[in-house]
Design a protein around this motif. Structure first.
Motif, PDB file in Angstrom:
ATOM      1  N   GLY A   1       4.762 -10.292  12.141  1.00 12.68           N
ATOM      2  CA  GLY A   1       3.566  -9.799  13.462  1.00 12.68           C
ATOM      3  C   GLY A   1       2.760  -9.077  12.682  1.00 12.68           C
ATOM      4  N   LEU A   2       1.847  -8.438  13.495  1.00 12.08           N
ATOM      5  CA  LEU A   2       0.896  -7.728  12.997  1.00 12.08           C
ATOM      6  C   LEU A   2       1.091  -6.528  12.260  1.00 12.08           C
ATOM      7  N   ASP A   3       2.220  -5.875  12.781  1.00 15.76           N
ATOM      8  CA  ASP A   3       2.622  -4.459  12.150  1.00 15.76           C
ATOM      9  C   ASP A   3       3.047  -4.919  10.690  1.00 15.76           C
ATOM     10  N   GLU A   4       3.600  -6.025  10.312  1.00 15.75           N
ATOM     11  CA  GLU A   4       3.926  -6.602   8.773  1.00 15.75           C
ATOM     12  C   GLU A   4       2.823  -6.637   8.084  1.00 15.75           C
ATOM     13  N   VAL A   5       1.558  -7.315   8.633  1.00 12.18           N
ATOM     14  CA  VAL A   5       0.376  -7.644   8.139  1.00 12.18           C
ATOM     15  C   VAL A   5      -0.098  -6.161   7.578  1.00 12.18           C
ATOM     16  N   ASP A   6      -0.258  -5.248   8.267  1.00 15.32           N
ATOM     17  CA  ASP A   6      -0.523  -3.976   8.084  1.00 15.32           C
ATOM     18  C   ASP A   6       0.360  -3.248   7.029  1.00 15.32           C
ATOM     19  N   ALA A   7       1.625  -3.563   6.999  1.00 17.16           N
ATOM     20  CA  ALA A   7       2.439  -3.103   5.980  1.00 17.16           C
ATOM     21  C   ALA A   7       2.117  -3.697   4.859  1.00 17.16           C
ATOM     22  N   LEU A   8       1.953  -5.023   4.683  1.00 16.05           N
ATOM     23  CA  LEU A   8       1.757  -5.931   3.238  1.00 16.05           C
ATOM     24  C   LEU A   8       0.636  -5.096   2.630  1.00 16.05           C
ATOM     25  N   PHE A   9      -0.489  -5.157   3.447  1.00 17.12           N
ATOM     26  CA  PHE A   9      -1.855  -4.779   2.846  1.00 17.12           C
ATOM     27  C   PHE A   9      -1.806  -3.238   2.640  1.00 17.12           C
ATOM     28  N   GLY A  10      -0.996  -2.267   3.382  1.00 21.32           N
ATOM     29  CA  GLY A  10      -1.034  -0.911   2.959  1.00 21.32           C
ATOM     30  C   GLY A  10       0.249  -0.526   1.984  1.00 21.32           C
ATOM     31  N   GLY A  11       0.742  -1.525   1.514  1.00 22.27           N
ATOM     32  CA  GLY A  11       1.689  -1.335   0.253  1.00 22.27           C
ATOM     33  C   GLY A  11       2.826  -0.363   0.687  1.00 22.27           C
ATOM     34  N   ARG A  12       3.223  -0.862   2.044  1.00 22.39           N
ATOM     35  CA  ARG A  12       4.506  -0.453   2.579  1.00 22.39           C
ATOM     36  C   ARG A  12       5.497  -1.234   2.741  1.00 22.39           C
ATOM     37  N   ALA A  13       5.005  -2.545   2.490  1.00 24.55           N
ATOM     38  CA  ALA A  13       6.158  -3.652   2.304  1.00 24.55           C
ATOM     39  C   ALA A  13       5.755  -4.553   1.291  1.00 24.55           C
ATOM     40  N   GLU A  14       6.877  -5.167   0.671  1.00 21.76           N
ATOM     41  CA  GLU A  14       6.537  -6.068  -0.415  1.00 21.76           C
ATOM     42  C   GLU A  14       6.699  -7.590  -0.104  1.00 21.76           C
ATOM     43  N   GLY A  15       5.853  -8.305  -0.484  1.00 20.08           N
ATOM     44  CA  GLY A  15       5.708  -9.662  -0.130  1.00 20.08           C
ATOM     45  C   GLY A  15       4.411 -10.371  -0.346  1.00 20.08           C
ATOM     46  N   PHE A  16       4.264 -11.598   0.133  1.00 22.18           N
ATOM     47  CA  PHE A  16       3.044 -12.245  -0.163  1.00 22.18           C
ATOM     48  C   PHE A  16       2.268 -12.993   1.018  1.00 22.18           C
ATOM     49  N   PHE A  17       1.158 -12.799   1.056  1.00 19.92           N
ATOM     50  CA  PHE A  17       0.343 -13.308   2.474  1.00 19.92           C
ATOM     51  C   PHE A  17      -0.440 -14.410   2.012  1.00 19.92           C
ATOM     52  N   TYR A  18      -1.307 -14.682   1.162  1.00 20.08           N
ATOM     53  CA  TYR A  18      -2.163 -15.761   0.593  1.00 20.08           C
ATOM     54  C   TYR A  18      -2.324 -15.671  -0.801  1.00 20.08           C
TER      55      TYR A  18
END
Length: 394
Positions: free
Chosen positions: A40-57
């Motif tokens: 979801g959108l909150d997970e996108v924000d967390a990924l780009f903000g460094g609060r979550a680990e993972g990959f996007f693109y």
């Protein structure tokens, strides 16, 4: 739990669920996906903000690249790393991240031709200035910094291409650190021979295409160093499309498994072959740091111990002789790269240093008769038999 029935079209279109497993693969799996599913959108924000680990693109990063970057950083004693599409991609991303209009980059003499071209020809169009220093004499770097103390980056090589001049890493790093200017060292010719970061170097780059992957089937690069600088370099690399792909990252991880064995074997073979070339009356000079005749032999011994790498250059005196020798080799191919398990030769004037002006080539000692050898895993007697008959023909 059984899936709800869907049409054939839908079933074929959708990715399957990953298989459940309580075991882990011994070899890292290839993950070729270019995009990743986000909750979801909150997970996108967390990924780009460094609060979550993972990959996007995948242009920003992917699992195989992250595994490789972490392994390289640990190998070099760095905090973090980023994998780029080539060695020049890694150097370009670093230079772009560390400089700005009106900035100044200090380049070591004998630097790889494309690196010099990047700064001296391409970035000069955007107002980036440059000067040179002698990497064997740290006082020349101190003088260059004193004349104009606005440098934003210093670039050097552990061993230069093609004449294998050794950089006094400890001395140059001491001057750079005293001035507060980051030092980027291209370590492509010397993996495992020494650890530049332990000697005070800020950033270490590798063309992974070469000795680290080791099988002539990869085009990839990397830079490792402090976490904050790598974060900035990764951002620039993503913006300019310089991040390396998953499959080449996986191939490099596979190739690294044998890197220590290959470094030991090729260093022994190269020293033996260099001695035989130096003894040949058909060869006017040989450049190999393991030979006492090399101008940086004592510096190389201090940094490397008794291993001096896989690269040799020798001069047969003229362009025509170099051409005849290359054509006369029966089993050793002419290939404009290095680091393969198979021995190859190259001609710097027409490959790596092509396009450099004659005055620069003369100053560097890159002559028309110069041949560069990348020593592989063959028996040294077989290699010498091929070189000996080709020298006679030339």
């Amino acid at each position: 739990m059984p899936h709800e029935p869907v049409s054939d079209d839908t079933l074929c279109s959708r990715a399957p669920d990953p298989p459940r497993s309580d075991t882990r693969p011994v070899s890292p799996p290839i993950q070729l996906s270019s995009v990743y599913r986000v909750g979801g959108l909150d997970e996108v924000d967390a990924l780009f903000g460094g609060r979550a680990e993972g990959f996007f693109y995948a242009r920003d990063g992917h699992p195989n690249g992250a595994q490789l970057a972490d392994k390289l950083a640990r190998l070099e004693g760095a905090e973090a790393g980023v994998v780029c599409a080539s060695g020049m991609g890694a150097i370009a991303a670093t230079v772009l991240a560390m400089t700005e209009q009106g900035g100044r980059v200090l380049l070591s003499d004998d630097l790889y031709g494309k690196t010099t071209t990047l700064v001296a020809r391409e970035l000069s169009r955007f107002g980036v200035r440059h000067d040179f220093f002698d990497p064997t004499r740290p006082d020349t770097l101190r003088d260059a910094l004193a004349q104009e103390p606005d440098a934003s980056l210093i670039v050097a090589e552990t061993l230069s291409n093609p004449l294998l001049r050794a950089c006094d890493l400890e001395g140059v790093a001491a001057v750079a650190n005293e001035a507060g200017v980051p030092l980027l060292v291209d370590h492509t010719f010397a993996p495992l021979l020494c650890k530049p970061i332990a000697l005070g170097v800020t950033l270490v780059a590798h063309s992974l295409t070469k000795l680290i992957s080791g099988h002539a089937d990869v085009t990839l690069g990397a830079v490792v160093g402090p976490r904050d600088l790598i974060s900035r370099i990764r951002s620039v690399g993503s913006t300019f499309g310089q991040i390396g792909g998953a499959f080449d990252s996986w191939l490099t991880l596979r190739g690294m498994v044998t890197l220590p064995l290959r470094v030991e074997r090729t260093s022994r073979t190269a020293l033996d072959l260099a001695r035989r070339l130096e003894a040949s009356p058909m060869v006017s000079r040989v450049s190999y740091p393991g030979l006492p005749s090399h101008p940086d032999h004592m510096l190389a011994r201090r940094m490397f111990g008794d291993r001096f790498g896989a690269m040799i250059t020798f001069d047969v005196g003229a362009y025509e002789r170099a051409d005849r020798l290359i054509r006369a080799l029966r089993d050793i191919p002419f290939a404009p790269s290095l680091g393969d398990a198979e021995t190859t030769v190259s001609h710097p004037c027409t490959t790596s240093h092509r396009g450099q002006d004659p005055e620069t080539l003369e100053r560097l000692g890159v002559t028309p008769g110069l041949i560069r050898v990348s020593v592989g895993l063959e028996d040294v007697d077989d290699l010498w038999a091929d070189f000996a008959q080709a020298l006679e023909f030339a």
